[in-house]
Design an enzyme around this catalytic site. Structure first.
Site, short mmCIF file in Angstrom:
data_model
loop_
_atom_site.label_atom_id
_atom_site.label_comp_id
_atom_site.label_asym_id
_atom_site.label_seq_id
_atom_site.Cartn_x
_atom_site.Cartn_y
_atom_site.Cartn_z
N LYS A 1 15.65 26.40 -34.74
CA LYS A 1 14.46 26.77 -33.97
C LYS A 1 13.68 27.91 -34.60
O LYS A 1 12.45 27.89 -34.65
CB LYS A 1 14.91 27.11 -32.54
CG LYS A 1 13.85 27.62 -31.60
CD LYS A 1 14.37 27.66 -30.18
CE LYS A 1 15.72 28.36 -30.06
NZ LYS A 1 15.70 29.78 -30.44
N THR A 2 14.39 28.94 -35.07
CA THR A 2 13.71 30.10 -35.65
C THR A 2 13.01 29.73 -36.95
O THR A 2 11.90 30.18 -37.22
CB THR A 2 14.71 31.24 -35.87
OG1 THR A 2 15.25 31.64 -34.60
CG2 THR A 2 14.04 32.46 -36.51
N GLU B 1 8.95 32.14 -29.16
CA GLU B 1 10.26 31.50 -29.34
C GLU B 1 11.22 31.90 -28.24
O GLU B 1 11.44 33.09 -27.99
CB GLU B 1 10.86 31.89 -30.70
CG GLU B 1 12.19 31.19 -30.95
CD GLU B 1 12.90 31.67 -32.20
OE1 GLU B 1 14.05 31.23 -32.42
OE2 GLU B 1 12.34 32.50 -32.95
N GLY B 2 11.80 30.91 -27.59
CA GLY B 2 12.84 31.17 -26.60
C GLY B 2 14.17 31.49 -27.28
O GLY B 2 14.24 31.62 -28.50
N ALA B 3 15.23 31.60 -26.49
CA ALA B 3 16.56 31.87 -27.03
C ALA B 3 17.49 30.71 -26.67
O ALA B 3 17.57 30.33 -25.50
CB ALA B 3 17.11 33.18 -26.46
N GLY B 4 18.16 30.14 -27.67
CA GLY B 4 19.07 29.04 -27.40
C GLY B 4 18.36 27.84 -26.84
O GLY B 4 17.25 27.49 -27.24
N VAL C 1 19.94 25.28 -33.86
CA VAL C 1 19.41 23.98 -34.25
C VAL C 1 18.35 24.10 -35.34
O VAL C 1 17.89 23.09 -35.88
CB VAL C 1 18.81 23.21 -33.05
CG1 VAL C 1 19.86 22.89 -32.02
CG2 VAL C 1 17.64 23.96 -32.43
N LYS D 1 9.03 36.92 -29.61
CA LYS D 1 10.27 36.48 -28.97
C LYS D 1 10.50 37.41 -27.80
O LYS D 1 10.75 38.60 -27.99
CB LYS D 1 11.43 36.53 -29.94
CG LYS D 1 12.74 36.08 -29.31
CD LYS D 1 13.70 35.51 -30.32
CE LYS D 1 14.89 34.88 -29.61
NZ LYS D 1 15.68 34.03 -30.49
#
Length: 208
Positions: A16-17, A100-103, A14, A33
Site C-alpha cells: 500500500k505504501t 494513506e490508511g494503516a493496514g 500488501v 498519513k
C-alpha cells in the site's frame, strides 16, 4: 477536498505504501498519513517522500505518531494517547492529496472506530490495494463489502505482485469494481523505477 484520494489495503504489507508513493508522484500530489504506528524503522511518510521525490512541504505531518508497530488503537493505548477521530479530518492543501490508511479497512483506529468508518465520514474515493497472491480473492471481496456497506465510494482495485489473471478478473467481476491496474514486484525499488512501473501498469486519468 476535490482531488483527494484515499489509499487503503486488504491487509498489512500488501504494498500500500509503495502504491501510495507511486500515485502521489504520478498526480504530483501531496501525501498525508493520519496515524503512524511504529517509528523505530522509519515512517511511511519518510518512505513515500523518498520514493515519490517529494519536497518537505508536500509531505504533511501525521495527526498521531505512535511508537509501536501494531493496530493504532492498541499503539495509542501503549503510548497513553487517546485518538480523537474529530482530529483526523483531511487537511486543506493546494492541489491533489493522497491519504494513506494503516493496514486493512477493518483495522481499529480507536476502540470503537475502524478505518472503514473513518472513510465513510470523509466520503472520499478509495483505492483498494490488493495482493495478487493466494488468498487475495477472499480478502479483497470482504474489504469491498465492508466499504460498500458503509457507502464508501470505491474508485477501484490496484493489484500488487506477479500477474494472476483469474484472481484479478474475479475480484473485479464479483466485487463490481474497476480493475485499475497492477504494480509488479520490482527488483530495485527507487523513484525512477517506481514511476516507470506505475506508468506502464496504470492510466493516471483513472485517478483524476
Amino acid at each position: 477536498m476535490r482531488g483527494t484520494i484515499v489509499v487503503t489495503g486488504t491487509d498489512t504489507d500488501v504494498g500500500k505504501t509503495v502504491f501510495a508513493a507511486a500515485l502521489t508522484a504520478a498526480l504530483d500530489a501531496s501525501y498525508w498519513k493520519p496515524v503512524q504506528a511504529g517509528l523505530e524503522d522509519g515512517t511511511d511518510r519518510d518512505r513515500v517522500a523518498a520514493l515519490a521525490g517529494l519536497p518537505p512541504g508536500r509531505v504533511l505531518p501525521e495527526a498521531y505518531r505512535l511508537n509501536t508497530p501494531c493496530s493504532p488503537h492498541h499503539a495509542a493505548r501503549l503510548d497513553g494517547v487517546a485518538i480523537d477521530v474529530a482530529a483526523l479530518e483531511p487537511p486543506a492543501c493546494t492541489g491533489p492529496l493522497v491519504i494513506e490508511g494503516a493496514g486493512g479497512v477493518m483495522v481499529p483506529v480507536t476502540d470503537t472506530v475502524v478505518f472503514a468508518d473513518l472513510f465513510a465520514r470523509w466520503r472520499l474515493p478509495v483505492v483498494l490495494v490488493a495482493r495478487t497472491a493466494l488468498g487475495t480473492i477472499n480478502h479483497s471481496l470482504l474489504s469491498i463489502e465492508a466499504l460498500r456497506r458503509r457507502e464508501v465510494p470505491i474508485l477501484g482495485v490496484a493489484f500488487i505482485g506477479d500477474p494472476v489473471e483469474d484472481s484479478e478478473a474475479t475480484i473485479a467481476r464479483l466485487g463490481a469494481v474497476k480493475r485499475l491496474g497492477r504494480l509488479p514486484l520490482l527488483p530495485r525499488l527507487g523513484p525512477g523505477e517506481l514511476r516507470a512501473a506505475f506508468a506502464a501498469g496504470f492510466d493516471v486519468e483513472d485517478f483524476r
